[in-house]
Design a protein around this motif. Structure first.
Motif, PDB file in Angstrom:
ATOM      1  N   ALA A 144      65.827  36.051  17.817  1.00 38.83           N
ATOM      2  CA  ALA A 144      65.240  36.543  18.986  1.00 38.83           C
ATOM      3  C   ALA A 144      66.742  35.762  19.107  1.00 38.83           C
ATOM      4  CB  ALA A 144      64.554  34.633  19.898  1.00 38.83           C
ATOM      5  N   GLN A 145      67.621  34.780  18.924  1.00 36.47           N
ATOM      6  CA  GLN A 145      68.747  34.634  19.928  1.00 36.47           C
ATOM      7  C   GLN A 145      69.491  36.448  19.182  1.00 36.47           C
ATOM      8  OE1 GLN A 145      71.530  31.254  18.215  1.00 36.47           O
ATOM      9  NE2 GLN A 145      69.846  30.336  17.681  1.00 36.47           N
ATOM     10  N   MET A 146      69.620  36.317  18.090  1.00 37.47           N
ATOM     11  CA  MET A 146      70.284  37.846  17.772  1.00 37.47           C
ATOM     12  C   MET A 146      69.700  38.638  18.613  1.00 37.47           C
ATOM     13  SD  MET A 146      70.550  36.639  14.076  1.00 37.47           S
ATOM     14  CE  MET A 146      70.987  39.259  13.860  1.00 37.47           C
ATOM     15  N   ASP A 147      68.271  39.098  19.137  1.00 38.58           N
ATOM     16  CA  ASP A 147      67.966  40.545  19.716  1.00 38.58           C
ATOM     17  C   ASP A 147      68.595  39.751  20.922  1.00 38.58           C
ATOM     18  OD1 ASP A 147      66.917  41.510  17.506  1.00 38.58           O
ATOM     19  OD2 ASP A 147      64.822  40.708  17.843  1.00 38.58           O
ATOM     20  N   PHE A 148      68.545  39.110  22.309  1.00 37.68           N
ATOM     21  CA  PHE A 148      68.888  39.063  23.329  1.00 37.68           C
ATOM     22  C   PHE A 148      70.674  39.016  23.195  1.00 37.68           C
ATOM     23  CE2 PHE A 148      70.147  36.461  26.482  1.00 37.68           C
ATOM     24  CZ  PHE A 148      69.595  36.846  28.166  1.00 37.68           C
ATOM     25  N   LYS A 194      90.924  39.941  15.189  1.00 35.94           N
ATOM     26  CA  LYS A 194      89.781  41.534  15.149  1.00 35.94           C
ATOM     27  C   LYS A 194      88.997  41.585  16.409  1.00 35.94           C
ATOM     28  CE  LYS A 194      89.606  42.458   9.925  1.00 35.94           C
ATOM     29  NZ  LYS A 194      88.698  41.781   8.770  1.00 35.94           N
ATOM     30  N   ILE A 195      88.812  40.316  17.099  1.00 37.89           N
ATOM     31  CA  ILE A 195      88.373  39.985  17.692  1.00 37.89           C
ATOM     32  C   ILE A 195      88.283  39.800  19.149  1.00 37.89           C
ATOM     33  CG2 ILE A 195      86.348  38.306  18.293  1.00 37.89           C
ATOM     34  CD1 ILE A 195      85.771  38.374  15.229  1.00 37.89           C
ATOM     35  N   ASP A 196      88.630  39.766  19.958  1.00 33.83           N
ATOM     36  CA  ASP A 196      88.810  39.232  21.656  1.00 33.83           C
ATOM     37  C   ASP A 196      87.927  38.658  22.596  1.00 33.83           C
ATOM     38  OD1 ASP A 196      91.300  41.136  21.435  1.00 33.83           O
ATOM     39  OD2 ASP A 196      89.555  42.640  22.013  1.00 33.83           O
ATOM     40  N   MET A 197      86.562  38.286  22.171  1.00 34.65           N
ATOM     41  CA  MET A 197      86.251  37.055  22.690  1.00 34.65           C
ATOM     42  C   MET A 197      84.710  37.343  22.026  1.00 34.65           C
ATOM     43  SD  MET A 197      84.353  36.860  26.639  1.00 34.65           S
ATOM     44  CE  MET A 197      82.432  37.967  26.028  1.00 34.65           C
ATOM     45  N   ILE A 198      84.150  35.612  22.084  1.00 37.74           N
ATOM     46  CA  ILE A 198      82.841  35.242  20.799  1.00 37.74           C
ATOM     47  C   ILE A 198      81.848  34.737  21.629  1.00 37.74           C
ATOM     48  CG2 ILE A 198      82.119  33.111  19.802  1.00 37.74           C
ATOM     49  CD1 ILE A 198      84.677  33.171  18.000  1.00 37.74           C
ATOM     50  N   TYR A 199      80.868  35.572  21.513  1.00 37.82           N
ATOM     51  CA  TYR A 199      79.768  35.418  22.540  1.00 37.82           C
ATOM     52  C   TYR A 199      78.721  33.915  21.704  1.00 37.82           C
ATOM     53  CZ  TYR A 199      76.241  36.868  25.877  1.00 37.82           C
ATOM     54  OH  TYR A 199      74.721  36.866  26.754  1.00 37.82           O
ATOM     55  N   THR A 200      77.999  33.094  22.591  1.00 41.10           N
ATOM     56  CA  THR A 200      77.316  32.110  21.603  1.00 41.10           C
ATOM     57  C   THR A 200      76.468  31.777  22.709  1.00 41.10           C
ATOM     58  OG1 THR A 200      76.997  30.673  19.749  1.00 41.10           O
ATOM     59  CG2 THR A 200      78.956  29.967  22.000  1.00 41.10           C
ATOM     60  N   LYS A 201      74.822  31.425  21.830  1.00 43.15           N
ATOM     61  CA  LYS A 201      73.958  31.104  22.975  1.00 43.15           C
ATOM     62  C   LYS A 201      74.705  29.962  23.920  1.00 43.15           C
ATOM     63  CE  LYS A 201      69.277  29.218  23.612  1.00 43.15           C
ATOM     64  NZ  LYS A 201      68.295  29.036  22.729  1.00 43.15           N
ATOM     65  N   SER A 202      75.212  28.863  22.859  1.00 40.80           N
ATOM     66  CA  SER A 202      75.599  26.870  23.947  1.00 40.80           C
ATOM     67  C   SER A 202      75.979  26.538  22.904  1.00 40.80           C
ATOM     68  CB  SER A 202      73.753  26.936  24.457  1.00 40.80           C
ATOM     69  OG  SER A 202      73.391  25.736  22.634  1.00 40.80           O
ATOM     70  N   ILE A 203      76.968  25.715  23.639  1.00 36.28           N
ATOM     71  CA  ILE A 203      77.862  24.722  22.843  1.00 36.28           C
ATOM     72  C   ILE A 203      77.509  23.829  21.901  1.00 36.28           C
ATOM     73  CG2 ILE A 203      78.890  22.528  23.431  1.00 36.28           C
ATOM     74  CD1 ILE A 203      79.786  22.648  25.168  1.00 36.28           C
ATOM     75  N   SER A 204      76.078  23.783  21.500  1.00 34.30           N
ATOM     76  CA  SER A 204      75.238  23.092  20.607  1.00 34.30           C
ATOM     77  C   SER A 204      74.932  24.157  19.191  1.00 34.30           C
ATOM     78  CB  SER A 204      74.193  22.921  20.964  1.00 34.30           C
ATOM     79  OG  SER A 204      73.328  23.866  21.042  1.00 34.30           O
ATOM     80  N   PHE A 212      82.295  32.705  25.425  1.00 31.66           N
ATOM     81  CA  PHE A 212      81.414  32.322  26.230  1.00 31.66           C
ATOM     82  C   PHE A 212      80.205  32.252  25.784  1.00 31.66           C
ATOM     83  CE2 PHE A 212      77.792  35.213  28.575  1.00 31.66           C
ATOM     84  CZ  PHE A 212      78.118  34.019  29.441  1.00 31.66           C
ATOM     85  N   PHE A 213      80.077  30.948  26.396  1.00 29.13           N
ATOM     86  CA  PHE A 213      78.793  30.254  26.654  1.00 29.13           C
ATOM     87  C   PHE A 213      78.037  30.486  27.284  1.00 29.13           C
ATOM     88  CE2 PHE A 213      82.256  27.713  24.447  1.00 29.13           C
ATOM     89  CZ  PHE A 213      81.982  27.127  23.240  1.00 29.13           C
ATOM     90  N   TYR A 214      76.547  31.162  27.154  1.00 25.28           N
ATOM     91  CA  TYR A 214      75.660  32.054  27.774  1.00 25.28           C
ATOM     92  C   TYR A 214      74.750  30.846  28.596  1.00 25.28           C
ATOM     93  CZ  TYR A 214      71.831  34.387  29.424  1.00 25.28           C
ATOM     94  OH  TYR A 214      70.326  35.068  30.515  1.00 25.28           O
ATOM     95  N   ASN A 215      74.272  29.594  27.912  1.00 26.99           N
ATOM     96  CA  ASN A 215      73.281  28.917  28.854  1.00 26.99           C
ATOM     97  C   ASN A 215      74.096  27.643  30.295  1.00 26.99           C
ATOM     98  OD1 ASN A 215      71.044  29.458  27.580  1.00 26.99           O
ATOM     99  ND2 ASN A 215      71.310  27.703  26.157  1.00 26.99           N
ATOM    100  N   GLU A 216      75.764  27.280  29.885  1.00 31.95           N
ATOM    101  CA  GLU A 216      76.587  26.743  30.255  1.00 31.95           C
ATOM    102  C   GLU A 216      77.605  27.929  31.183  1.00 31.95           C
ATOM    103  OE1 GLU A 216      75.235  25.185  26.583  1.00 31.95           O
ATOM    104  OE2 GLU A 216      76.584  26.533  26.672  1.00 31.95           O
ATOM    105  N   ARG A 217      77.089  29.052  31.259  1.00 30.59           N
ATOM    106  CA  ARG A 217      77.750  30.055  32.048  1.00 30.59           C
ATOM    107  C   ARG A 217      78.834  29.689  32.106  1.00 30.59           C
ATOM    108  NH1 ARG A 217      73.539  32.465  30.949  1.00 30.59           N
ATOM    109  NH2 ARG A 217      72.495  33.725  33.003  1.00 30.59           N
TER     110      ARG A 217
END
Length: 337
Positions: A44-48, A91-101, A125-130
């Motif tokens: 679910a994490q990967m898809d969203f 190879k990467i400019d930004m990492i996107y992850t769900k949360s700090i945990s 970018f930490f999605y939950n913490e915005r």
């Protein structure tokens, strides 16, 4: 038409097109275990989150990195290590992850990693913490969040330990019925013999008592094409060591000989013998208790390591030879003329 009345040419200035470079974004997802519920969470994490990246015209999706590991350490997570290597390679400019945990629960490792990424000018970018790492107050906010995440993990770890200790005060606790090689687990009867595996356990004890080394036992099992407890062709030496020292084969189930060290360490430490719980006659034995104790004495005698009075491990000046042991055994059993 007179010359002065000729129409002057009109010049249109066409501005040069700006080259718009999209930000290369990698997705990182993690769950702690192989449980079906957690694997569903990973999917679910990967898809969203992947969809979120693809919908942003300023971002270019470059790949997903995943781990099914604890967040206590970075070194044990191959997906995260691969992600950091690609960051170092530019190879990467930004990492996107769900949360700090999801990024990690060890505050020190977390901050060291963030600072290295900051040096490389790679955003996270930490999605939950915005929150973005490279924002003005990014590192400060993330430090506070990371401290809270680690504290939550420590509390959860202590609560689980306490619950298990309480449950093992009952000799019928499910904690005593954890399956091991030689047994199957039945929901109604607990541990029951797996006849085929139990025969292999007996062979291992027989061979060792006859003077065979663990390496020789390993080679024999592989030559006989006996699958290891995990179903593989190769038998790890440590697996055979564990079988020879597992008290469960005597019918006694033991819980709590070791426990996790203090958070965030993933190592295990020996517990006080008075805190170890035993359920006697818990299931059918494969090895008699007297024989098991005899094997433990043999192992201690053959070991190249001894422990001094201060608890330090020292290597013996002499070492055990299985060839000599087998030769001596043959001589002692040779019939007299």
């Amino acid at each position: 038409m007179p010359d002065d009345e000729k129409r002057k040419p009109i010049i249109h200035v066409i501005p040069a097109k700006r080259h718009f470079k999209r930000m290369r974004v990698a997705l990182y997802c993690r769950v702690s275990t192989q449980m079906e519920r957690q694997l569903h969470s990973l999917s679910a994490q990967m898809d969203f989150e992947k969809e979120d990246i693809l919908e942003n015209p300023a971002w270019e999706y470059v790949g997903t990195y995943t781990d099914i590991k604890s967040g206590r350490t970075i070194s044990s997570r191959p997906g995260f290590q691969s992600l950091l290597a690609d960051c170092e390679a530019g190879k990467i400019d930004m990492i996107y992850t769900k949360s700090i945990s999801r990024f990690g629960r060890n505050c020190v490792d977390f901050l060291v990693t963030l600072r290295r990424l900051k040096e490389l000018k790679i955003d996270v970018f930490f999605y939950n913490e915005r929150t973005h790492l490279l924002s003005q107050a990014g590192e400060l906010l993330l430090t506070l969040h990371a401290g809270v995440a680690q504290a939550e993990s420590e509390n959860k770890s202590e609560n689980i330990k306490w619950g298990l200790r309480r449950s093992t005060m009952d000799p019928d606790s499910p904690a005593f019925s954890r399956r091991c090689y030689g047994y199957d687990r039945n929901e109604e009867e607990g541990l029951i013999l797996n006849i085929a595996e139990a025969r292999i356990v007996l062979k291992i004890f027989d061979w060792y008592e006859q003077g065979w080394s663990i390496v020789r036992i390993k080679k024999e099992l592989e030559a006989l094409k006996v699958p290891s407890p995990t179903g593989k062709k190769k038998w790890p030496v440590k697996t055979i060591e564990n079988i020879l020292t597992n008290e469960k084969y005597t019918g006694t189930s033991v819980y709590g000989e070791t426990e996790s060290a203090d958070f965030p360490s993933t190592k295990r430490k020996a517990r006080d013998p008075f805190e170890v719980h035993r359920s006697l006659n818990h299931h059918l034995p494969i090895i008699h208790e007297r024989r098991f104790k005899r094997i433990q004495k043999l192992k201690a005698k053959r070991s190249n390591i001894e422990v001094d009075e201060h608890g330090n491990k020292l290597r013996k000046s002499t070492h055990y030879s299985s060839k000599r042991a087998v030769t001596r055994a043959k001589k002692t059993t040779k019939p007299e003329n």
